[in-house]
Scaffold this active site. Structure first.
Site, mmCIF file in Angstrom:
data_model
loop_
_atom_site.group_PDB
_atom_site.id
_atom_site.type_symbol
_atom_site.label_atom_id
_atom_site.label_comp_id
_atom_site.label_asym_id
_atom_site.label_seq_id
_atom_site.Cartn_x
_atom_site.Cartn_y
_atom_site.Cartn_z
ATOM 1 N N PRO A 94 102.550 -47.063 -42.441
ATOM 2 C CA PRO A 94 103.154 -45.945 -41.614
ATOM 3 C C PRO A 94 102.234 -45.893 -40.379
ATOM 4 O O PRO A 94 100.995 -46.021 -40.474
ATOM 5 C CB PRO A 94 103.198 -44.924 -42.195
ATOM 6 N N CYS A 95 102.879 -45.799 -39.214
ATOM 7 C CA CYS A 95 102.157 -45.865 -38.055
ATOM 8 C C CYS A 95 101.871 -44.752 -37.019
ATOM 9 O O CYS A 95 101.442 -44.708 -35.829
ATOM 10 C CB CYS A 95 102.574 -46.911 -37.037
ATOM 11 N N PRO A 96 102.582 -43.653 -37.409
ATOM 12 C CA PRO A 96 102.332 -42.250 -36.387
ATOM 13 C C PRO A 96 100.932 -41.908 -35.876
ATOM 14 O O PRO A 96 100.820 -41.532 -34.748
ATOM 15 C CB PRO A 96 102.847 -41.146 -37.246
ATOM 16 N N ASP A 97 99.941 -42.357 -36.866
ATOM 17 C CA ASP A 97 98.602 -42.075 -36.238
ATOM 18 C C ASP A 97 98.317 -42.950 -35.253
ATOM 19 O O ASP A 97 97.028 -42.710 -34.464
ATOM 20 C CB ASP A 97 97.682 -42.211 -37.343
ATOM 21 N N PHE A 98 98.755 -44.084 -35.017
ATOM 22 C CA PHE A 98 98.285 -44.972 -33.640
ATOM 23 C C PHE A 98 99.392 -45.079 -32.685
ATOM 24 O O PHE A 98 99.086 -45.654 -31.723
ATOM 25 C CB PHE A 98 98.265 -46.547 -34.383
#
Length: 359
Positions: A94-98
């Site tokens: 999962p990529c929301p933090d990047f």
């Protein structure tokens, strides 16, 4: 039996996996924490007539496989290596933090930490090769790039040769401007030179070729749309027709607003300049399929949001791919937006197979 076994992590509803499976890889192991996505994965496989993975479905956190006493994953990998020519891990944490438009917490965020967990899982279990997928922010943002380079260093120290590239799904023929960083690695003991890995081998429109066609900009809503000389296979309308979206089982799955319908009728066809309320153009590709954070994508010539069937077409999935009727609309659009475009998955699977076969 196929030559290559795939262990899939962060599998979502299986878009990436389906691309590999339809390119002669065996999906041997599936790991997905979200129960809605796992149900959709199983439903779509049954609908497509696919067999269950040899080593089963695993609805748990990837961190569970890193526990000191946990040896079941390693045992399955060891067994798979006796049955197949190679064993590979694939996954997009999962990529929301990047993401530039997401939480941007980087390695400290809950989702950012999962990227490290995936890399540790690779290092601990030593698959012959792996594929790592994530958002362009991990590649282009300075503070995130440092973390990304650290992950690459750890993989290299563990015995992997690595190559990476920022790709766009348009390069593979999917009708969507979606950039992602892909990293591929192979064990040095396989004696395959990573210099022979040809990223563009399966690309129909490498580089900026697709973006450089003369595309229509904006037209009056429900007026006469501007035509294009660009390949029609990159246009939304071509994919809507190809997938028979109007009669597709998910063709009526779309949000109906309680208010704001007037806005649906004044936004021009092709006006995707705002963060929210983007109207797609029928004779152009779609912006990135992202349907959360108040980002609303409108049908090109109808006064409504796009349907799940239309979103699946934008993700270049086969028309036979169906999400379960019991799945909530929110979960449907979340799993579609999170997924890897199918044609990108097919292109990468064939590229990896050619490399592993020494072609």
């Amino acid at each position: 039996m196929n030559n290559h076994a795939v262990f899939s992590f962060f599998s979502g509803s299986g878009f990436l996996d389906l691309g590999f499976e339809n390119s002669d890889f065996d999906i041997a192991f599936v790991n997905e924490l979200n129960p809605d996505f796992m149900k959709a994965y199983k439903y779509s496989r049954e609908h497509l007539g696919k067999e269950a993975p040899r080593f089963g479905y695993h609805e748990n956190s990837i961190d569970d496989f890193l526990a000191a006493e946990e040896k079941s994953l390693k045992d399955r990998v060891t067994t798979a290596k006796t049955l197949y020519q190679t064993v590979g891990f694939i996954g997009g944490p999962p990529c929301p933090d990047f993401s530039v438009g997401g939480k941007n917490k980087g390695r400290e965020g809950e989702n950012g930490r999962l990227s490290k967990s995936y890399i540790d899982t690779i290092i601990n279990n030593k698959p012959d090769w792996f594929l790592f997928e994530n958002v362009k922010g991990l590649w282009r943002t300075t503070k995130h790039r440092e973390f990304y380079e650290q992950l690459k260093h750890e993989l290299s120290s563990a015995g992997y040769e690595i190559t990476d590239r920022l790709v766009n799904s348009l390069e593979f023929g999917a009708p969507q401007d979606r950039q992602r960083i892909l990293m591929f690695g192979v064990l040095k003991t396989r004696k395959l030179s990573i210099q022979n890995f040809n990223w563009e081998q399966q690309m129909k429109f490498p580089g900026n070729m697709a973006l450089n066609f003369q595309w229509p900009s904006k037209d009056c809503f429900q007026g006469t749309p501007t035509q294009t000389d660009a390949p029609e296979e990159l246009t939304i309308n071509w994919w809507f027709n190809k997938n028979n979206v109007e009669t597709h089982p998910n063709g009526t799955d779309y949000f109906t607003p309680r208010a704001g319908l007037a806005k649906f009728e004044v936004i021009e066809e092709g006006d995707d300049s705002k963060k929210s309320y983007k109207r797609l153009h029928r004779n152009r590709y779609s912006p990135t399929a992202a349907y959360g954070n108040n980002e609303v994508h409108l049908h090109p010539w109808l006064a409504r949001r796009i349907s799940a069937a239309e979103a699946l077409a934008i993700q270049s999935l086969p028309k036979e791919f169906v999400l379960p009727p019991t799945m909530t609309l929110s979960a449907k659009f979340k799993t579609i937006g999170n997924g890897v475009p199918y044609l990108l998955a097919v292109g990468m699977a064939k590229t990896i197979d050619d490399f592993l076969q020494g072609k």
